[in-house]
Design an enzyme around this catalytic site. Structure first.
Site, short mmCIF file in Angstrom:
data_model
loop_
_atom_site.label_atom_id
_atom_site.label_comp_id
_atom_site.label_asym_id
_atom_site.label_seq_id
_atom_site.Cartn_x
_atom_site.Cartn_y
_atom_site.Cartn_z
N GLU A 1 -66.43 -52.54 48.63
CA GLU A 1 -66.38 -51.24 49.33
C GLU A 1 -67.63 -50.42 49.05
O GLU A 1 -68.15 -49.76 49.95
CB GLU A 1 -65.12 -50.46 48.92
CG GLU A 1 -63.86 -50.89 49.64
CD GLU A 1 -63.28 -52.20 49.10
OE1 GLU A 1 -63.77 -52.70 48.06
OE2 GLU A 1 -62.37 -52.74 49.74
N HIS B 1 -51.78 -50.21 47.41
CA HIS B 1 -52.07 -50.23 48.85
C HIS B 1 -51.32 -49.15 49.61
O HIS B 1 -51.27 -49.18 50.82
CB HIS B 1 -51.66 -51.57 49.47
CG HIS B 1 -52.38 -52.76 48.93
ND1 HIS B 1 -52.19 -53.25 47.67
CD2 HIS B 1 -53.31 -53.58 49.51
CE1 HIS B 1 -52.94 -54.32 47.47
NE2 HIS B 1 -53.65 -54.54 48.57
#
Lengths: 82, 383, 325
Positions: free
Chosen positions: C60, C129
């Site tokens: 990321e 998540h």
């Protein structure tokens, strides 16, 4: 429509214009417009209310017959009967 | 920046109590919009704003009583912002007594209040506006909190003010001022109304009561049309001079059933056909009696008409409502002996009177005005 | 009007943007060959080719920073971050670079980057998540934060976001992807305002993204019990549309915020602070909120359900504000 019903409608119309009026204390043989202190505008609104409640359209020519409450009730009974 | 000042809602008003704001800072207001409700001695009146703008500050709070002319709010004009204008200091608040210094002992030993009644901020605000003591109410909100709805319900049950006494005072003040300051002159004229009443009877025949015209409407219209030709009777005496009014707005004296009198303005009488005028008059009388007049109706009248004929008096000589300069009185409409064409006949007539301010007009002028009213009523078609 | 899913609406938005402006490209983990972790970009690789639909390594920090660089270089990148939890790996380029650069360069540089990410729970994806961290991002000046809750916003917010000269974060609530409905083609989408999604009289429910549907369901249930609830969809989490919020609260006098974020220091806390600052004297009850339980999101279905704002809790809180509880 019987006399008691007519009487109720008339008082309801009257109290819409002069809320302070108490039907019991009204002298029914006296001049109505003096007894209730109705000016010409009040009188016209009173007749409009009667027209709406009873369906009786009182012409100006008949105003002079409607001096007292008694006279008015008799007049309305006659108009409604015919 | 516009300073919105408490307007005079009639000559007899020199101060007013704010009952309610209808605007909030930041809101846009338009000309003619109702911005506040103010209690004059006579009635709770919707006060209109006369300029477009955006509300900057509200300078007084509900419950405050201030003299006429006091700035009560500021408005931003188009193009202005809060940053670009200099804000005035808030209107002087009624002085509150300074808190008495507490003795050291009591301050030290007084237990802090453990709780105070639960009253929502909205309820607290409205309670202050309505003069309701929210501490005494039992609440229906969460944890028994007093809500806005509880305050509204309590306010509805609260006893109204003693308006009757206040109105008596207001009438006393205005009429004393009138008789003290205005040099009245009086004229009277008996007006034959055969033609007008015949026209009216024909017009009303067959109409339901709701649609009928009253003779009073014809008389008002005639007065208004005559004023077009006699403008010196239509206006105000202000600052030592007569100022003619732009429109013809007749104050219509309305007796209230509980006593007292109010003369709200019927607007633009000369320009309106009779049927809408009758509707406007009916609406005005009804609202005057139910206490829901607008501020323009209380302050706009340019000449007052009083019709006491229904009460059976032959004539009335009125007291001018300052700063107006004339008042027309109409007595009882009745059949009377009348001479016409050298013959005695029976004719419905009414006595018209004029009380006028001698500073603004003279008797000769007033007499011609009354003659014009009379002339107009002979040709009811033209009204 | 056509019947589509939230996922398809997002895809339509992407496709339109890619077709409209050659500077636009999409990159992220699995957005190409796999069609996106949540299948949002499925089919776009075949349609637009590898130059414009770019798979990236699992980093990321790397690909968000690359997106910042591409934006500085004149492109209009759309970067997909699989979930907001993983965006924490990329906080440095997002906050220290993209959000600050206009300020630090005296207005010489701007970063016209759009980052899409999934947020929220409801799919048993557990504590790495499932969180709703958009409230954190809403703390940062220099960002614009969008939360499409309707099909129209899912399709329509992307293009105006690309027109914005600065970084825009677009949060897609994961449980919404399969939501299906009629797309109103005529609706004009802006990225400035909150919307009243249901008019009401007695209290204002303030929701966004995944909680909008729950707030509307609660309003429907409340209506059955004689309570008229207004429902506001925030849509834009930063900057907040105070005017719409205050107008509603001034009308209803009661506010309940439904926020999937954790309670402490939440977006709900910010909204309530503003209501108290701006509309205190119009309130008829203390503002209230229904938020997620302050725990890492559980995996077990019944525990996940218990941790999230649900319709019965919203209804109960609403009735509490009205003194009906």
């Amino acid at each position: 429509m019987d006399d008691a019903q007519i009487r109720r409608e008339v008082f309801a119309a009257l109290q819409g214009i002069a809320p302070e009026v108490e039907p019991e204390t009204l002298r029914s043989d006296r001049l109505l417009r003096d007894e209730v202190d109705l000016d010409s505008m009040d009188w016209l609104r009173f007749l409009a209310a009667l027209h709406q409640r009873l369906g009786v359209n009182i012409p100006e020519a008949d105003y002079q017959k409607l001096t007292s409450l008694d006279a008015l009730l008799a007049y309305l009974a006659e108009r409604l009967a015919s | 920046m516009i300073e919105f000042k408490l307007p005079s809602l009639g000559a007899d008003m020199d101060e007013g109590t704010l009952l309610e704001w209808r605007i909030a800072p930041g809101a846009a207001v338009r000309r003619g919009q109702v911005v506040a409700v103010v209690d004059t001695a006579k009635a709770a009146v919707d006060v209109e704003c006369w300029q477009d703008g955006t509300v900057l500050d509200l300078l007084i709070q509900p419950g405050d009583k201030v003299p006429v002319g006091t700035p009560i709010a500021t408005l931003l004009e188009e193009g202005e912002t809060a940053e670009t204008v200099q804000r005035p200091a808030h209107a002087a608040k009624p002085a509150r007594p300074a808190a008495a210094p507490r003795s050291a002992t009591s301050a030290a030993f007084a237990a802090p209040p453990t709780s105070r009644p639960r009253i929502s901020p909205a309820a607290r605000t409205r309670a202050a506006e309505r003069g309701v003591d929210a501490n005494r109410l039992s609440g229906t909100g969460p944890q028994g909190a007093v809500t806005l709805a509880d305050v509204e319900a309590a306010a509805r049950q609260a006893k109204p003010l003693d308006r009757h006494a206040a109105m008596r005072q207001a009438i006393a003040a205005a009429m004393s001022r009138s008789k003290r300051e205005i040099p009245h002159y009086y004229l009277a004229e008996t007006v034959p109304l055969g033609a007008a009443l015949a026209w009216l009877a024909a017009h009303n025949a067959g109409l339901a009561p709701e649609r009928r015209l009253l003779p009073g409407v014809l008389l008002l219209k005639a007065v208004a049309l005559a004023l077009r030709d006699y403008p010196q009777l239509n206006g105000f005496w202000q600052d030592g001079a007569f100022r003619p009014a732009a429109g013809i707005h007749l104050g219509v004296a309305v007796a209230l059933r509980q006593g007292g009198l109010i003369a709200p303005a019927l607007h633009d009488v000369a320009d309106q056909p009779l049927t809408p005028l009758m509707e406007a008059l009916g609406d005005l009388v009804q609202r005057a009696r139910s206490g829901s007049l607008r501020s323009s109706e209380l302050s706009d009248a340019t000449l007052t008409v009083t019709q006491l004929g229904d009460q059976g008096v032959d004539g009335v000589f009125g007291v001018i409502y300052p700063p107006q300069v004339a008042l027309v009185g109409v007595g009882r409409l009745a059949e009377r002996p009348w001479v016409e064409g050298g013959k005695l006949c029976v004719m419905p007539t009414a006595q018209f009177s004029l009380a006028a301010d001698h500073r603004a007009s003279d008797g000769h002028y007033g007499a011609r005005f009354l003659a014009e009213v009379r002339r107009l009523l002979q040709t009811p078609d033209s009204l | 009007m056509s019947r589509i899913t939230y996922r398809e609406a997002l895809r339509q938005g992407l496709r339109e943007a890619l077709a409209r402006d050659p500077r636009v490209f999409l990159m992220g983990e699995d957005v190409g060959r796999y069609g996106g972790t949540f299948a949002v970009s499925k089919g776009l690789l075949d349609e637009f080719g590898e130059q414009r639909i770019r798979d990236t390594p699992l980093s990321e920090l790397g690909f968000v920073a690359a997106g910042v660089g591409a934006a500085l270089g004149g492109m209009r990148p759309i970067v997909e971050v699989m979930t907001v939890n993983f965006s924490l790996l990329a906080l440095d380029p997002l906050m220290n670079t993209a959000a600050a650069l206009r300020h630090m360069s005296g207005g010489q540089f701007s970063v016209p980057l759009v980052v899409r990410m999934t947020t929220g729970a409801g799919r048993q994806l557990a504590a790495q998540h499932s969180h709703s961290l958009e409230g954190w991002f809403a703390h940062i000046p220099g960002l614009k934060i969008l939360a499409p809750a309707t099909l129209e916003d899912a399709r329509g917010m992307l293009w105006p976001a690309l027109q914005d000269p600065d970084l825009v974060l677009l949060f897609e609530q994961g449980a919404l992807y399969n939501q299906e409905g009629e797309l109103d083609e005529s609706e004009v989408v802006d990225i400035r305002s909150a919307r009243v999604r249901r008019e009401g009289r007695d209290l204002t429910l303030i929701a966004y993204g995944g909680t909008l549907g729950k707030a509307l369901a609660a309003a429907e249930q409340l209506a059955g019990e004689g309570v008229s609830a207004e429902v506001i969809d925030l849509r834009v989490l930063r900057p907040l549309d105070d005017a719409t919020l205050m107008a509603s609260v001034r009308k209803t006098r009661r506010a309940l915020v439904v926020d999937e974020g954790w309670r402490s220091g939440s977006l709900a806390a910010e909204i309530i602070a503003r209501i108290v600052e701006q509309a205190f004297y119009d309130l008829d009850a203390p503002p209230a909120r229904v938020c997620s339980a302050e725990v890492p999101m559980p995996y077990a279905k019944h525990l996940e359900d218990a941790a999230l704002p649900q319709v019965p809790a919203i209804v109960a809180a609403a009735k509490g504000l009205l003194g009906l509880a």
